[in-house]
Design a protein around this motif. Sequence first.
Motif, PDB file in Angstrom:
ATOM      1  N   PHE A  28     -76.312  50.953  -9.733  1.00 48.04           N
ATOM      2  CA  PHE A  28     -77.745  51.197  -9.583  1.00 48.04           C
ATOM      3  C   PHE A  28     -78.006  52.207  -8.462  1.00 48.04           C
ATOM      4  CE2 PHE A  28     -81.753  50.115  -7.417  1.00 48.04           C
ATOM      5  CZ  PHE A  28     -82.630  50.464  -8.430  1.00 48.04           C
ATOM      6  N   ILE A  29     -77.285  52.075  -7.354  1.00 47.66           N
ATOM      7  CA  ILE A  29     -77.442  53.024  -6.248  1.00 47.66           C
ATOM      8  C   ILE A  29     -77.049  54.429  -6.692  1.00 47.66           C
ATOM      9  CG2 ILE A  29     -76.578  53.663  -3.954  1.00 47.66           C
ATOM     10  CD1 ILE A  29     -76.301  50.660  -3.373  1.00 47.66           C
ATOM     11  N   VAL A  30     -75.946  54.523  -7.437  1.00 47.98           N
ATOM     12  CA  VAL A  30     -75.519  55.827  -7.966  1.00 47.98           C
ATOM     13  C   VAL A  30     -76.600  56.406  -8.870  1.00 47.98           C
ATOM     14  CG1 VAL A  30     -73.864  56.974  -9.505  1.00 47.98           C
ATOM     15  CG2 VAL A  30     -73.053  55.344  -7.775  1.00 47.98           C
TER      16      VAL A  30
ATOM     17  N   MET B  36     -76.017  29.910  -8.208  1.00 47.30           N
ATOM     18  CA  MET B  36     -75.570  31.193  -7.678  1.00 47.30           C
ATOM     19  C   MET B  36     -75.322  32.136  -8.849  1.00 47.30           C
ATOM     20  SD  MET B  36     -72.191  31.804  -5.320  1.00 47.30           S
ATOM     21  CE  MET B  36     -71.589  33.436  -4.917  1.00 47.30           C
ATOM     22  N   LEU B  37     -76.127  33.188  -8.946  1.00 45.08           N
ATOM     23  CA  LEU B  37     -75.957  34.152 -10.022  1.00 45.08           C
ATOM     24  C   LEU B  37     -74.640  34.899  -9.861  1.00 45.08           C
ATOM     25  CD1 LEU B  37     -79.529  35.724 -10.301  1.00 45.08           C
ATOM     26  CD2 LEU B  37     -78.551  33.857 -11.635  1.00 45.08           C
ATOM     27  N   TYR B  38     -74.101  35.335 -10.981  1.00 47.58           N
ATOM     28  CA  TYR B  38     -72.869  36.117 -11.030  1.00 47.58           C
ATOM     29  C   TYR B  38     -71.679  35.318 -10.496  1.00 47.58           C
ATOM     30  CZ  TYR B  38     -75.766  40.025 -12.299  1.00 47.58           C
ATOM     31  OH  TYR B  38     -76.647  40.830 -12.954  1.00 47.58           O
ATOM     32  N   ALA B  39     -71.051  34.603 -11.423  1.00 48.38           N
ATOM     33  CA  ALA B  39     -69.867  33.828 -11.078  1.00 48.38           C
ATOM     34  C   ALA B  39     -68.756  34.737 -10.568  1.00 48.38           C
ATOM     35  CB  ALA B  39     -69.372  33.045 -12.302  1.00 48.38           C
ATOM     36  N   ASN B  40     -68.769  35.988 -11.016  1.00 49.64           N
ATOM     37  CA  ASN B  40     -67.778  36.962 -10.581  1.00 49.64           C
ATOM     38  C   ASN B  40     -68.440  37.903  -9.567  1.00 49.64           C
ATOM     39  OD1 ASN B  40     -66.057  39.263 -10.402  1.00 49.64           O
ATOM     40  ND2 ASN B  40     -65.102  38.671 -12.327  1.00 49.64           N
ATOM     41  N   ASP B  41     -68.105  37.753  -8.268  1.00 47.82           N
ATOM     42  CA  ASP B  41     -68.751  38.536  -7.216  1.00 47.82           C
ATOM     43  C   ASP B  41     -68.562  40.034  -7.401  1.00 47.82           C
ATOM     44  OD1 ASP B  41     -69.736  36.324  -5.973  1.00 47.82           O
ATOM     45  OD2 ASP B  41     -68.068  36.130  -4.579  1.00 47.82           O
ATOM     46  N   SER B  42     -67.371  40.441  -7.822  1.00 49.00           N
ATOM     47  CA  SER B  42     -67.093  41.866  -7.965  1.00 49.00           C
ATOM     48  C   SER B  42     -67.986  42.497  -9.024  1.00 49.00           C
ATOM     49  CB  SER B  42     -65.618  42.085  -8.324  1.00 49.00           C
ATOM     50  OG  SER B  42     -65.277  41.421  -9.522  1.00 49.00           O
ATOM     51  N   PHE B  43     -68.367  41.710 -10.032  1.00 51.57           N
ATOM     52  CA  PHE B  43     -69.265  42.210 -11.072  1.00 51.57           C
ATOM     53  C   PHE B  43     -70.638  42.508 -10.494  1.00 51.57           C
ATOM     54  CE2 PHE B  43     -70.027  42.442 -15.695  1.00 51.57           C
ATOM     55  CZ  PHE B  43     -68.773  42.878 -16.076  1.00 51.57           C
ATOM     56  N   MET B  44     -71.126  41.609  -9.650  1.00 46.08           N
ATOM     57  CA  MET B  44     -72.434  41.804  -9.041  1.00 46.08           C
ATOM     58  C   MET B  44     -72.450  43.073  -8.197  1.00 46.08           C
ATOM     59  SD  MET B  44     -74.439  39.475  -6.217  1.00 46.08           S
ATOM     60  CE  MET B  44     -73.252  39.963  -4.960  1.00 46.08           C
ATOM     61  N   TRP B  45     -71.392  43.260  -7.386  1.00 43.51           N
ATOM     62  CA  TRP B  45     -71.342  44.443  -6.532  1.00 43.51           C
ATOM     63  C   TRP B  45     -71.196  45.717  -7.353  1.00 43.51           C
ATOM     64  CZ3 TRP B  45     -73.306  44.337  -2.058  1.00 43.51           C
ATOM     65  CH2 TRP B  45     -73.253  43.184  -1.273  1.00 43.51           C
TER      66      TRP B  45
ATOM     67  N   LEU C 238     -76.215  55.400 -16.110  1.00 40.81           N
ATOM     68  CA  LEU C 238     -77.269  55.126 -17.094  1.00 40.81           C
ATOM     69  C   LEU C 238     -76.738  54.322 -18.274  1.00 40.81           C
ATOM     70  CD1 LEU C 238     -80.236  55.660 -17.884  1.00 40.81           C
ATOM     71  CD2 LEU C 238     -79.435  57.709 -19.088  1.00 40.81           C
ATOM     72  N   LEU C 239     -75.493  54.584 -18.687  1.00 43.61           N
ATOM     73  CA  LEU C 239     -74.899  53.874 -19.818  1.00 43.61           C
ATOM     74  C   LEU C 239     -74.274  52.547 -19.406  1.00 43.61           C
ATOM     75  CD1 LEU C 239     -73.182  56.893 -21.642  1.00 43.61           C
ATOM     76  CD2 LEU C 239     -75.261  55.676 -22.354  1.00 43.61           C
ATOM     77  N   MET C 240     -73.594  52.541 -18.258  1.00 44.17           N
ATOM     78  CA  MET C 240     -72.854  51.359 -17.840  1.00 44.17           C
ATOM     79  C   MET C 240     -73.748  50.266 -17.279  1.00 44.17           C
ATOM     80  SD  MET C 240     -69.671  51.702 -18.557  1.00 44.17           S
ATOM     81  CE  MET C 240     -69.006  50.389 -17.553  1.00 44.17           C
ATOM     82  N   LEU C 241     -74.810  50.660 -16.587  1.00 44.58           N
ATOM     83  CA  LEU C 241     -75.648  49.667 -15.909  1.00 44.58           C
ATOM     84  C   LEU C 241     -76.263  48.657 -16.876  1.00 44.58           C
ATOM     85  CD1 LEU C 241     -76.624  48.819 -13.137  1.00 44.58           C
ATOM     86  CD2 LEU C 241     -78.553  50.388 -13.378  1.00 44.58           C
ATOM     87  N   PRO C 242     -76.975  49.083 -17.920  1.00 50.85           N
ATOM     88  CA  PRO C 242     -77.528  48.081 -18.845  1.00 50.85           C
ATOM     89  C   PRO C 242     -76.451  47.296 -19.583  1.00 50.85           C
ATOM     90  CG  PRO C 242     -77.878  50.314 -19.685  1.00 50.85           C
ATOM     91  CD  PRO C 242     -77.389  50.456 -18.293  1.00 50.85           C
TER      92      PRO C 242
ATOM     93  N   SER D 162     -73.093  40.334 -18.447  1.00 51.72           N
ATOM     94  CA  SER D 162     -72.952  39.378 -17.347  1.00 51.72           C
ATOM     95  C   SER D 162     -74.220  38.558 -17.147  1.00 51.72           C
ATOM     96  CB  SER D 162     -72.611  40.122 -16.046  1.00 51.72           C
ATOM     97  OG  SER D 162     -73.665  41.007 -15.679  1.00 51.72           O
ATOM     98  N   TRP D 163     -75.119  38.596 -18.104  1.00 52.66           N
ATOM     99  CA  TRP D 163     -76.422  37.962 -17.942  1.00 52.66           C
ATOM    100  C   TRP D 163     -76.318  36.468 -17.668  1.00 52.66           C
ATOM    101  CZ3 TRP D 163     -81.064  39.827 -16.991  1.00 52.66           C
ATOM    102  CH2 TRP D 163     -82.176  38.996 -17.142  1.00 52.66           C
ATOM    103  N   ASP D 164     -75.387  35.776 -18.344  1.00 47.04           N
ATOM    104  CA  ASP D 164     -75.301  34.327 -18.169  1.00 47.04           C
ATOM    105  C   ASP D 164     -74.199  33.910 -17.204  1.00 47.04           C
ATOM    106  OD1 ASP D 164     -73.188  35.033 -19.748  1.00 47.04           O
ATOM    107  OD2 ASP D 164     -73.461  33.435 -21.225  1.00 47.04           O
ATOM    108  N   HIS D 165     -73.694  34.852 -16.380  1.00 47.25           N
ATOM    109  CA  HIS D 165     -72.709  34.500 -15.361  1.00 47.25           C
ATOM    110  C   HIS D 165     -73.405  33.703 -14.256  1.00 47.25           C
ATOM    111  CE1 HIS D 165     -69.410  37.689 -16.270  1.00 47.25           C
ATOM    112  NE2 HIS D 165     -69.957  37.215 -17.365  1.00 47.25           N
ATOM    113  N   VAL D 166     -72.947  32.503 -14.009  1.00 50.77           N
ATOM    114  CA  VAL D 166     -73.639  31.667 -13.035  1.00 50.77           C
ATOM    115  C   VAL D 166     -72.712  30.563 -12.528  1.00 50.77           C
ATOM    116  CG1 VAL D 166     -74.547  30.083 -14.788  1.00 50.77           C
ATOM    117  CG2 VAL D 166     -75.813  30.400 -12.648  1.00 50.77           C
ATOM    118  N   ARG D 167     -72.919  30.164 -11.275  1.00 48.77           N
ATOM    119  CA  ARG D 167     -72.261  28.980 -10.723  1.00 48.77           C
ATOM    120  C   ARG D 167     -73.351  27.969 -10.405  1.00 48.77           C
ATOM    121  NH1 ARG D 167     -68.249  31.627  -6.121  1.00 48.77           N
ATOM    122  NH2 ARG D 167     -67.928  33.612  -7.168  1.00 48.77           N
TER     123      ARG D 167
END
Length: 269
Positions: free
Chosen positions: A99-101, A84-93, A128-132, A138-143
Amino acid sequence: MIDPLFEEGEILFYLFIQLTFVIPVWFLGTGVRNGFHNLKQRLWYHTRIFFYLALFLPFSIGGFMWLFDLQENTLNRGDELYMMLYANDSFMWLIVILFIVFIISVAPLMSGEGIKQKRVLIPFFTSLLMLPLLIFISWDHVRVIDHDGVSIVSFAERQEATWQEVDHVVVEPFIRRNPGTTNVPPSRTALFAIHVVEQSGDVYTFDNFGFNNDKMSQALEVRSHVVGKGIPFFVQQPTEDQWSFMIIELENEDVDERKFQQLFTPDPQ
């Protein structure tokens, strides 16, 4: 893989359709609707709108989904029972919202009508600055549940337990509530979680399982492996409210109810 637009042949076919069919229809329809004189005066404006809708938007969404695919392939070692990608759900959202913004704020910039407006520039440059940055950190966040045990990696902190350290495993059905928005009504979806409980009392929770064949097959593989290790595997029976929403998911004709029966039948201890 997620995004077929990134297959070379389909990209070329998509661009061919846009150039030979969609573009003429777009400008013909725009001319009929707004008048060809107006189209001629604002040709560059309508060209930018078309570029945003036909090229920027689909390729941006495709690229974003491709990143998730790339992340999963990078982290996948091949022996996972469940990942499961993103061990921290709030980070994924947060990443999804940014991205939507970003794609929404690009629209007025490309049309030329929002270039000098702070209410457009601020969210554009922020996303544009925060997304990348967030994707990078959080690239290696995983369960992960694998043949050796379970692990959760979040912000370079790694928690892990071997199966020898696990006391028991519990499957728990639950209802996830979506509060909705102005245009989307609130909703509730039946899901289930797998809780891996260490002998020390620490709990590793994997709560992204749905009642579809793929997810239930993964859960059954986890169950088979856990039972094979001699670890107690408990099934928490659904409440009446949970069951009413689970039935909705199981009524999908593509869902194999036998998998559900196998998963939610208590294991004789």
